[in-house]
Design an enzyme around this catalytic site. Structure first.
Site, PDB file in Angstrom:
ATOM      1  N   ARG A  54       0.816  -1.210   0.000  1.00  0.00           N
ATOM      2  CA  ARG A  54       0.000   0.000   0.000  1.00  0.00           C
ATOM      3  C   ARG A  54       0.855   1.266   0.000  1.00  0.00           C
ATOM      4  O   ARG A  54       0.451   2.300  -0.498  1.00  0.00           O
ATOM      5  CB  ARG A  54      -0.903  -0.012   1.237  1.00  0.00           C
ATOM      6  CG  ARG A  54      -1.886   1.140   1.180  1.00  0.00           C
ATOM      7  CD  ARG A  54      -3.066   0.924   2.023  1.00  0.00           C
ATOM      8  NE  ARG A  54      -2.723   0.381   3.329  1.00  0.00           N
ATOM      9  CZ  ARG A  54      -3.594   0.306   4.313  1.00  0.00           C
ATOM     10  NH1 ARG A  54      -4.818   0.709   4.136  1.00  0.00           N
ATOM     11  NH2 ARG A  54      -3.251  -0.192   5.472  1.00  0.00           N
ATOM     12  N   LYS A  73       1.007 -20.020   5.604  1.00  0.00           N
ATOM     13  CA  LYS A  73       0.273 -20.335   6.812  1.00  0.00           C
ATOM     14  C   LYS A  73       0.212 -19.102   7.711  1.00  0.00           C
ATOM     15  O   LYS A  73       1.021 -18.210   7.499  1.00  0.00           O
ATOM     16  CB  LYS A  73       0.915 -21.524   7.538  1.00  0.00           C
ATOM     17  CG  LYS A  73       2.262 -21.196   8.203  1.00  0.00           C
ATOM     18  CD  LYS A  73       2.774 -22.354   8.977  1.00  0.00           C
ATOM     19  CE  LYS A  73       2.358 -22.267  10.426  1.00  0.00           C
ATOM     20  NZ  LYS A  73       3.358 -21.658  11.307  1.00  0.00           N
ATOM     21  N   LYS A  76      12.490 -28.285   3.037  1.00  0.00           N
ATOM     22  CA  LYS A  76      13.788 -28.553   3.681  1.00  0.00           C
ATOM     23  C   LYS A  76      14.401 -29.808   3.069  1.00  0.00           C
ATOM     24  O   LYS A  76      13.725 -30.820   2.907  1.00  0.00           O
ATOM     25  CB  LYS A  76      13.621 -28.736   5.189  1.00  0.00           C
ATOM     26  CG  LYS A  76      13.302 -27.434   5.926  1.00  0.00           C
ATOM     27  CD  LYS A  76      13.272 -27.648   7.426  1.00  0.00           C
ATOM     28  CE  LYS A  76      12.697 -26.449   8.156  1.00  0.00           C
ATOM     29  NZ  LYS A  76      13.683 -25.457   8.548  1.00  0.00           N
ATOM     30  N   HIS A 114       3.757 -28.548  10.382  1.00  0.00           N
ATOM     31  CA  HIS A 114       5.091 -29.133  10.190  1.00  0.00           C
ATOM     32  C   HIS A 114       5.195 -30.563  10.734  1.00  0.00           C
ATOM     33  O   HIS A 114       5.669 -31.464  10.040  1.00  0.00           O
ATOM     34  CB  HIS A 114       6.154 -28.271  10.868  1.00  0.00           C
ATOM     35  CG  HIS A 114       6.085 -26.816  10.490  1.00  0.00           C
ATOM     36  ND1 HIS A 114       5.761 -26.397   9.233  1.00  0.00           N
ATOM     37  CD2 HIS A 114       6.295 -25.685  11.213  1.00  0.00           C
ATOM     38  CE1 HIS A 114       5.781 -25.064   9.183  1.00  0.00           C
ATOM     39  NE2 HIS A 114       6.097 -24.610  10.381  1.00  0.00           N
ATOM     40  N   LYS A 143       9.045 -24.170  22.262  1.00  0.00           N
ATOM     41  CA  LYS A 143       9.901 -22.991  22.135  1.00  0.00           C
ATOM     42  C   LYS A 143      10.744 -22.885  23.402  1.00  0.00           C
ATOM     43  O   LYS A 143      10.390 -23.427  24.440  1.00  0.00           O
ATOM     44  CB  LYS A 143       9.052 -21.732  21.967  1.00  0.00           C
ATOM     45  CG  LYS A 143       8.047 -21.853  20.818  1.00  0.00           C
ATOM     46  CD  LYS A 143       8.065 -20.663  19.905  1.00  0.00           C
ATOM     47  CE  LYS A 143       7.059 -20.752  18.793  1.00  0.00           C
ATOM     48  NZ  LYS A 143       7.417 -21.626  17.677  1.00  0.00           N
TER      49      LYS A 143
HETATM   50  C1  BG6 Z   1       7.014 -21.339  11.675  1.00  0.00           C
HETATM   51  C2  BG6 Z   1       6.362 -21.039  13.000  1.00  0.00           C
HETATM   52  O1  BG6 Z   1       6.091 -21.930  10.804  1.00  0.00           O
HETATM   53  O2  BG6 Z   1       8.111 -22.230  11.863  1.00  0.00           O
HETATM   54  C3  BG6 Z   1       7.383 -20.467  13.969  1.00  0.00           C
HETATM   55  O3  BG6 Z   1       5.305 -20.110  12.823  1.00  0.00           O
HETATM   56  C4  BG6 Z   1       8.573 -21.393  14.084  1.00  0.00           C
HETATM   57  O4  BG6 Z   1       6.789 -20.255  15.242  1.00  0.00           O
HETATM   58  C5  BG6 Z   1       9.136 -21.713  12.704  1.00  0.00           C
HETATM   59  O5  BG6 Z   1       9.560 -20.750  14.887  1.00  0.00           O
HETATM   60  C6  BG6 Z   1      10.230 -22.772  12.774  1.00  0.00           C
HETATM   61  O6  BG6 Z   1      10.824 -22.912  11.512  1.00  0.00           O
HETATM   62  P1  BG6 Z   1      12.329 -23.421  11.366  1.00  0.00           P
HETATM   63  O7  BG6 Z   1      12.549 -23.510   9.889  1.00  0.00           O
HETATM   64  O8  BG6 Z   1      13.197 -22.398  12.039  1.00  0.00           O
HETATM   65  O9  BG6 Z   1      12.415 -24.741  12.062  1.00  0.00           O
END
Ligand code: BG6
Length: 483
Positions: free
Chosen positions: A44, A141, A175, A233, A333
Site C-alpha cells: 500500500r 500459513k 527442507k 510441520h 519454544k
Molecule cells: C514457523 C512457526 O512456521 O516455523 C514459527 O510459525 C517457528 O513459530 C518456525 O519458529 C520454525 O521454523 P524453522 O525452519 O526455524 O524450524
C-alpha cells in the site's frame, strides 16, 4: 518455463524481506530464473522504484550470510518492479493489469500478508482480468485457526482459483532433509522392507526450538504451539514417515498417501487427553548462559495467558502398517537447543545370546537429523575387537553427515526450493486443501478437549526439554525420549 511474473503481495513485510527476496536472489544467482522473469513488489505504501530497490538490497545484506555479488545484483535489480495499491480495494488491481498480460505470461501471486486478506487479493486479481488458467496463487500459513476458519479462507480463494492453481506453503516440505525422508524410505531396500509394525517399536519426532515467540505475541498467543507447529510441520513429517509408497513422485500420488495417514490418526478426545498429551509453557530460565524471560514476561505479554509453548503427544495410526506402533511428537519454544529429528526405534531382539556382555540388548535406532547438522545415523552393536575370551559388545554409530558427504557450496533454503517449484508449476511440495482440513479436524479435537478441561499449561524453565510430564508420557509406556 513459460515467461513468468512473480508478484509479492506484502512487499514490505517480514516474510518478503527476510525470506522471499533473498531466496529469489539465490535462484537468480544459480541461473534458475528465466531471463525475462520479473519480480513485482506490491504494497500500500507509495514508493519510487529506487526506494524499492534499496529495500531489496538491504534485505539481501541483512539476511544473507554471503556478500551480494555485484553482477548478480545488477541482473536481479533489473527484474524488480513496484506497484502501490491498497489490497482491499479491488478496483486498484488494474494497476497490475497495466504491466502484466496474464495470457502471455504465467503470473505467480505470493500472498505474504495475513490470511484475512487472501480473499481480497484473489477477488482483486479476478476483477482486473488477471486470473487465467495459468495464474497461480501461493498461500502462507496459518491457514485458519481451526477447521471452520480454514474453510472460510479456502472458500474465499476457491471462488477464483481451482485447486491446481493453489500452492499452500509448509516451509518444512522445502527442507532438504525432510525431502530426503522420501528418498531414504523408497530408494533403499533395507528400509522399504523394515518399515512397519513387525520391525519398528515406536517413532519419535522432535522439533525443538531455542527461540521464544520473537515479538509475535499477537499472533502466537491466539495460536499456540499445537496450531503453530503440530497442525502443519509435525503432521507433515509424520505423514512422510508413515505413508504407503506413492505410485510416483507426482504431486497427487504423494498427497493422496499423506492424506490417508492423516485420516488414519486416532482421534484424541476428552476421554484420553490426559494420557496422550502434555501442554507446557516456558517460565523464565537460562539459555546459552544468559537469562531469558518467561512467556508471560514477553513484550506485550498477558500474565493470565494459558497458551501452550510446548506440546508432547502420543499419536496412534489406525492402519495395518502401524497398528501397535506409537508415534511420539514433541515440539516447544525456548528449549535446550534447536534440534529437529525423527528417531525410529527398531524392535528388540526376541532372544539374547550375548547376556554375558549385555544383559538387555538395546534396540537399533535410525536417527534422521533434520536440522541442524543434517544427516542420518544408525545406532548398532558391534563386537569390541580383541582376542580375549567372550564377546564384548559396544554401542556404535554409523554417522552420515550431509555436509561431509555432499560437498556443496550453497545449501538451499527451503523457500528457494518452494519458490522454484511454484514457478515451475509443480505442486508436490505444497499442501492440498483436503490435507489441511483433515489435519485441522484432528487438531480441533485436541484443542476442544483442552478447552473443556481448562487446565493451565505446565510451566517449564526456558532452556530445558519441557515439563517433566513429557518424560512421564513416555515412561508410562516404558520408553524414554532420545537425548
Ligand atoms: C514457523 C512457526 O512456521 O516455523 C514459527 O510459525 C517457528 O513459530 C518456525 O519458529 C520454525 O521454523 P524453522 O525452519 O526455524 O524450524
Amino acid at each position: 518455463m513459460q515467461p513468468c511474473d512473480f508478484v509479492v503481495f506484502g512487499a514490505h513485510g517480514d516474510l518478503a524481506t527476510r525470506k522471499l527476496v533473498p531466496s529469489l536472489y539465490q535462484l537468480d544467482k544459480a541461473g534458475l530464473l528465466e531471463p525475462d522473469l520479473r519480480i513485482v513488489g506490491v504494497a500500500r505504501r507509495e514508493m519510487a522504484l529506487d526506494e524499492y530497490l534499496a529495500l531489496a538490497r538491504e534485505s539481501l545484506t541483512t539476511f544473507m550470510k554471503e556478500p551480494v555479488d555485484a553482477q548478480v545484483w545488477e541482473r536481479f535489480a533489473g527484474r524488480l518492479r513496484y506497484v502501490c495499491l491498497d489490497l482491499a480495494s479491488h478496483d486498484q488491481y488494474s494497476k497490475l493489469r497495466e504491466i502484466i498480460d496474464p495470457v502471455k505470461r504465467v503470473m505467480v501471486n505470493y500472498c505474504a500478508v495475513p490470511p484475512s486478506i487472501y480473499g481480497d487479493i484473489c477477488r482483486g486479481l479476478a476483477q482486473a482480468g488477471l486470473v487465467t488458467p495459468q495464474t497461480r496463487v501461493v498461500l502462507e500459513k496459518p491457514l485458519g485457526t481451526d477447521l471452520a476458519s480454514s474453510k472460510v479462507i479456502n472458500d474465499a480463494v476457491a471462488q477464483f482459483f481451482k485447486e491446481e492453481q493453489v500452492y499452500r506453503i509448509d516451509h518444512y516440505l522445502g527442507k532438504e532433509t525432510v525431502l530426503n525422508l522420501v528418498a531414504l524410505r523408497f530408494a533403499n531396500s533395507i528400509f522399504t522392507t523394515n518399515w512397519d509394525n513387525t520391525t519398528i517399536d515406536h517413532v519419535q519426532i522432535t522439533v525443538a526450538e531455542e527461540v521464544g515467540i520473537e515479538g509475535r505475541w499477537g499472533y502466537f498467543d491466539k495460536s499456540g504451539q499445537l496450531r503453530d507447529m503440530v497442525q502443519n510441520h509435525l503432521l507433515q513429517i509424520l505423514s512422510l514417515v508413515a505413508m504407503e509408497p506413492p505410485v510416483t513422485l507426482g504431486s497427487e500420488s504423494i498427497r493422496n498417501e499423506k492424506l490417508k495417514v492423516l485420516k488414519a490418526l486416532r482421534p484424541i478426545t476428552k476421554d484420553n487427553i490426559e494420557e496422550k498429551t502434555v501442554r507446557g509453557q516456558y517460565a523464565a530460565g537460562f539459555l546459552k548462559g544468559g537469562p531469558v524471560p518467561g512467556y508471560h514476561e514477553e513484550e506485550a505479554g498477558n500474565p493470565r495467558s494459558f497458551t501452550e509453548t510446548f506440546v508432547a503427544l502420543r499419536v496412534d495410526i489406525d492402519n495395518w502398517r502401524w497398528a501397535g506402533v506409537p508415534f511420539y511428537l514433541r515440539t516447544g519454544k525456548r528449549m535446550t537447543k534447536k534440534l529437529s529429528e525423527v528417531v525410529i526405534y527398531f524392535k528388540r531382539l526376541p532372544h539374547n545370546i550375548f547376556r554375558e556382555s549385555y544383559k538387555n540388548l538395546p534396540s537399533n535406532k535410525l536417527i534422521i537429523r533434520l536440522q541442524p547438522n543434517e544427516g542420518v545415523e544408525i545406532e548398532m552393536l558391534n563386537k569390541v575387537p580383541g582376542i580375549g575370551s567372550g564377546v564384548k559388545l559396544q554401542r556404535t554409530t554409523l554417522d552420515l553427515s550431509f555436509s561431509e558427504a555432499f560437498e556443496s557450496a550453497h545449501v538451499a533454503d527451503a523457500y528457494e526450493r518452494l519458490l522454484l517449484s511454484a514457478l515451475e508449476g509443480s505442486q508436490s511440495l505444497f499442501i492440498r486443501r483436503d490435507e489441511v482440513e483433515q489435519a485441522w479436524t484432528w487438531i480441533d479435537s485436541i484443542q476442544d478437549a483442552w478447552r473443556t478441561s481448562n487446565d493451565a499449561p505446565m510451566p517449564y524453565p526456558a532452556g530445558t526439554w519441557g515439563p517433566v510430564a513429557s518424560v512421564a508420557l513416555m515412561a508410562r509406556d516404558g520408553r524414554a525420549w532420545d537425548e
